[in-house]
Structures are given as C-alpha cells and as structure tokens.
Scaffold this active site. Structure first.
Site, mmCIF file in Angstrom:
data_model
loop_
_atom_site.group_PDB
_atom_site.id
_atom_site.type_symbol
_atom_site.label_atom_id
_atom_site.label_comp_id
_atom_site.label_asym_id
_atom_site.label_seq_id
_atom_site.Cartn_x
_atom_site.Cartn_y
_atom_site.Cartn_z
ATOM 1 N N SER A 1 -41.386 90.928 -42.688
ATOM 2 C CA SER A 1 -40.571 92.119 -42.463
ATOM 3 C C SER A 1 -41.220 92.979 -41.377
ATOM 4 C CB SER A 1 -40.436 92.911 -43.760
ATOM 5 O OG SER A 1 -39.691 92.168 -44.697
ATOM 6 N N HIS B 1 -39.434 93.678 -38.535
ATOM 7 C CA HIS B 1 -38.731 93.354 -37.285
ATOM 8 C C HIS B 1 -37.275 93.787 -37.317
ATOM 9 C CE1 HIS B 1 -42.290 91.079 -36.498
ATOM 10 N NE2 HIS B 1 -42.044 90.199 -37.428
ATOM 11 N N HIS C 1 -46.128 91.486 -33.994
ATOM 12 C CA HIS C 1 -46.811 91.658 -35.281
ATOM 13 C C HIS C 1 -47.966 92.623 -35.165
ATOM 14 C CE1 HIS C 1 -44.667 87.862 -35.840
ATOM 15 N NE2 HIS C 1 -44.557 88.277 -37.073
#
Lengths: 326, 326
Positions: free
Chosen positions: B55, B57, B216
C-alpha cells in the site's frame, strides 16, 4: 521553496498551456488568455456554465470542464481573482444564445470581477445570471462564508441541468438549491507556498493543526494539538451537521487539500460514514479525492450535500469532465 | 510525523474499510482480508485480472478496479508485498473459469508471493498466468528494473483485452506487449514517511532533488541541485527516450508522486510534449495526475508507452475504474 516550476510569475500561463497540450480533444485555451473552454463550445441551445477563480485549486476549475459539467474555467493568478475581461471572454466563448450561468466562490474579488464581466456581457445582449457558493461553515455568518469544495457539486448539478436542456432560470435554480443544501469544513496539517511569494503563508509546529482552514493558504479559525483521524473526522463532520438539517439523503465529499495521501482521506471517510450512519442519514454517493486543493497544503475537508429527488437525479447524470466522471 | 491516521499499524485496514464504505456499488472487500474486488466479480467467461502490492501507492491498485480494467487488488502493508494467501483469495474471487492474469510489479517480494499464490491456484485447477512490469529506466539492467507508473497502462491494456473477450493467452499477450513498450523515469523533491516507521526514509536539503527515485521511499540513483521544470522534464524524458525506440505513436503519463500540485505536473507536461514534438513522435493520448504515488512524496515521473494499432484500440476502450476513466 522547492517546486517543479520555471518562472514563479509564469506558473499559471505554463500550467494552462501544459493542460491544453495534454487534452486537445477536450479543451481549448482561448488565445492570449488563461481561459480554458470546452473544445466544442458553445453547444447549440445549451446554457453555458462558466466558473473559475484564483489558480492553485487544481483540478478546480478546468478539470470540471466537460459534457455534463461546466463549459469554461477562468484561471486567475495563484489565489487571485481573474480579471473581468478574461471572464467576459469565457462568457462569449460559451454563449450559444441560451444564456450563461456564472458559478462564483464567495470571495470579494471573485464576486466583484464576475459581476463586472456579467455587466460587460449584458451590454452585448448576452443573458447572464450567477450563483455564489458559500459552503464553508468555519465562518459563522452565512453572508461571509467562503466557497470551497462544495463548489464542485454546484458545477455538477448546474452542468447536469444544462445538459438536460434546462433554461437559464432552471439551471440557476438547480445550482442555487445546491448552494442552499451544501456545507463544508476543512482542516490543515501544513501550509502551502504561493510560488511568487516564495515562503509558506503560515507556520505550524509538528504537533499542531489548523481547524477551519480556507483554500487560499490562509490560517484556520483555531489552532489545536494534532489528533487522530477519528477525532478530526468527528470535528469536521459535527460542525457541518450542526449547521444544517441533513436528515434524509446526502452526498459526501472527503476532499484532499493537495498533499494528503488518498490513504488518509479514506481513513477519514471511514469515520464520516459511521457518524452519518449513527444519525440515520442515508449516504447516496461518496466522493473521496483531491477535488478542490490549495497547492501542496496537507489536510482535508468534509462536504455534505442534502439531496432531494431532483438533485439525486442530477448527480446521477453522466459527466465527462476530466476530474469528475460519473 | 504528522498524518491523518489512527493507529500507524492499522492504516491499511482502515483505508480499505473506508474505501469499501465509499464505493459500495463498485467494490467489495473480501471478508477478513485487505483484498478489494469488483462488486460483480467474477464476470462469466471473462479472464480475471488481479494486481496489487504494497500500500501507499494509491490510487494504485484498488482505484483501477472496474469494468475495462482490473478485477481485484491486493493491498499489502505500506510498501510491503501482500501475502500469498491474500493473493490466492483474490484469484479465487475473480476466476470465472476463464483464467486469471496476475499483474506484478518487479519487486522480489511481490514476484515471490504472487508466484506462490499462482501455485496455490494451480493446485485448485485455476488457470493462472502473469506479467511482471519493469518500466523504471533508473535501473540499468532490464531484469532488475522496478515496476512503477507504467503498471497503470498494463492494467488498462489487459483489462480492455479481457473485456473484449480475449482468452487468458490473448490477455497476457496484450499485457506483455505493453510491458515491452513502456518506460518510466521519476524524480523527487522530498521523501515520504511510512506510518509505522514514523520518520522519513531519507533527507533532502532545500536545494536538492533526487533523480531516479522509486515508489517505496527509497532514495534515487543521483542527488542533484534543484533546477527548473524544463530541465527536470528534459532529464526524465531524455532518459526514457534513450532506452527504447518510441518513434511513431505514444501515450504519455506525467504522474505525481503524492504531494505535487497538479499545476506542477502540467508545467512538466508542457515541456514533455515539446520534446516529443521536436523528435517527431506523435502523442496519441496524455494522462496527467496522481496515478502511482508514494504516500506524500513530492516529485513526478514521466512514462511513455509506444502504441501500435492494437494498443491504440485497447487504450480507447472504455474504462469504468474509479481512478482511470476513458
């Protein structure tokens, strides 16, 4: 100030030009202006709808141009009202003879400049009317209230009514009903920086938040200690609920102010929905995302719109706007 | 760390629950999981498409669920691969007997866990195949390249092909062609903070930027002095153009990483378009917005997808996904 820009004094021109280049099938930029118009405007026999205001609220307002929503958006400098002559150009570009509705957010400069543009149009025989959106319950007196995210619903309802073939009077009535039925309340975790100013409009410590924020980098009505999403959702939603009788059906908008991750907006929405459920209010449709921003401000607003049968039906009409598809 | 959340260790559960509450007509959450599935899945005779990953994004990946795009999205913890059992639940939920395609971004954990889920599905007699997206040209060796914003185009093309009634083999072929034809390059002005970590993943000074950023929270491949939008657009676009022959028609995506104002993305787009025009490359369609984010990271990426007749036609197919309407 760290921003992906070229000249801080050219950001609006550069943005509008980049937007016109991105969407040549949907939008056209009026030559020599920062007015964006629906590609195929004016539409025969359809009331035209013009919105706009200061830039920095993207996707508002050009993102709401499209079939079923607005016909033109006038982009002023960042957080600054567009000039009457630019608004006048927009009016002329969308008038098919059926008249033009202006959707104005309640700021002194916007109201003044849109009014002056309406006078110019009137002098040329174009039928123009207006609605002024004032959904921000952070301010007590209704007449002084600012127009914020609720404006997006006004675009939607007016646009749907116009698409259905409504007269200028009918389109205005749908927009005005929306204005009467919509309320919003916002908060911020961080300020934003106007490119030409080069520094943030206010400062917040790591443990502080502002409640009752506007969308022009102004500070809020109350500074508080940072708290949880549940508490924030409750504070915003309660303030909105206390201002108007929302019993029955509502549309909900949880709006990000620019740099709030969608994750956080959905976390806020979780609580907003449970508060409304507890009160027996029926949620007809929910919108979560960046609809009316304030550059890179972090924070969110909660908007509720009370729906009757007409507004439900207008909300359900298709919209082809880039930033609001339904 | 200032975020609108409740428990830093519950952000994904809270988000998924808030998302399911927002879109009950479009999405359903699989009970006891963080898997989001298209409301009416599985669709008879249609190949199912499952995507997902860590998660943070958003709107990826659940925002791409909808007719014409994907059928399920598996949400792992923030920036962390979802577990094989959750992926397996998603596969079972979307399989109509026509098979399931997995769209995987090229990260070791994702590839491993999606592969394990595929084995579980295979053992139950479900036909499963996969594509691995590796569009990030910041990394030299193709096999090590990360999947970033180009993944959205893979969702679109696979989804359109499945909607047209393509077999699993045909859907995979369309997805694979997209993977072969898409390249991206990103940059960041600021880092992001994983809620459970509580502090930013790296630090950047006021005059610094990172080129070749991932999604990330990892730092980039090169730290540089902050420059103009024109220079940034040129650096990203040139790097993409130097990696693949894009002559002919392309789709362009200028993607925001989370806290970049749309204004800045359009300013970048202005230059991207002029670079492509100078090179004689025809822009078939442009997408500007937050499609594949990294929480509240500031920055952007540029993605180019080379289009042949089949990909043009698949791009033109309607999509009803919340975050990608066409």
């Amino acid at each position: 100030m760290k921003k992906i820009i070229n000249d801080p004094n050219q950001v609006v021109q550069d943005m509008v030009s980049g937007m016109a280049a991105a969407h040549p099938d949907e939008l056209k930029q009026l030559f020599g202006t920062t007015v964006m118009v629906k590609k195929n405007a004016p539409i025969a026999n359809k009331v035209g709808i013009v919105s706009g205001g200061g830039s920095g609220h993207e996707p508002a307002h050009a993102g709401y141009i499209g079939k079923g929503m607005i016909d033109a958006a006038v982009a002023g400098e960042v957080f600054t009202s567009p000039t009457p002559d630019q608004i006048f150009e927009a009016i002329k570009a969308v008038d098919s003879g059926a008249g033009v509705l202006l959707v104005i957010k309640n700021y002194t400069g916007d109201v003044l400049n849109f009014d002056m543009a309406a006078e110019l149009a009137d002098a040329e025989g174009i039928a123009v009317d207006k609605v002024v959106v004032n959904d921000d319950v952070a301010v007590d007196e209704r007449v002084s209230r600012r127009g914020i995210a609720g404006t997006v619903f006004v675009h939607k309802m007016a646009g749907a009514k116009a698409e259905q073939g409504g007269s200028l009077e009918e389109v205005k009535a749908a927009a005005e009903k929306t204005v009467q039925n919509v309320r919003s309340m916002g908060m911020a975790l961080s300020p934003c920086t106007v490119p030409a100013a080069g520094k943030p409009s206010f400062q917040l410590d790591e443990n502080e938040m502002e409640i009752g924020i506007g969308i022009h980098g102004e500070s809020g009505i109350e500074r508080k200690v940072m708290t949880t999403a549940v508490d924030i959702a409750k504070e915003l939603t309660d303030k909105v609920l206390n201002d108007f009788d929302f019993s029955g059906n509502v549309a909900v908008m949880v709006n990000g102010l620019g740099s709030t991750p969608e994750m956080e907006l959905y976390i806020v929405n979780q609580k907003v929905q449970s508060i409304l459920a507890e009160k027996g209010i029926t949620i007809y449709k929910t919108f979560v995302g960046d609809y009316m921003t304030s550059l890179e401000m972090a924070g969110c607003s909660v908007t509720l719109l009370k729906l009757d049968d007409e507004l439900k039906q207008l909300l359900d009409e298709p919209s082809q706007a880039l930033a609001f598809r339904s």
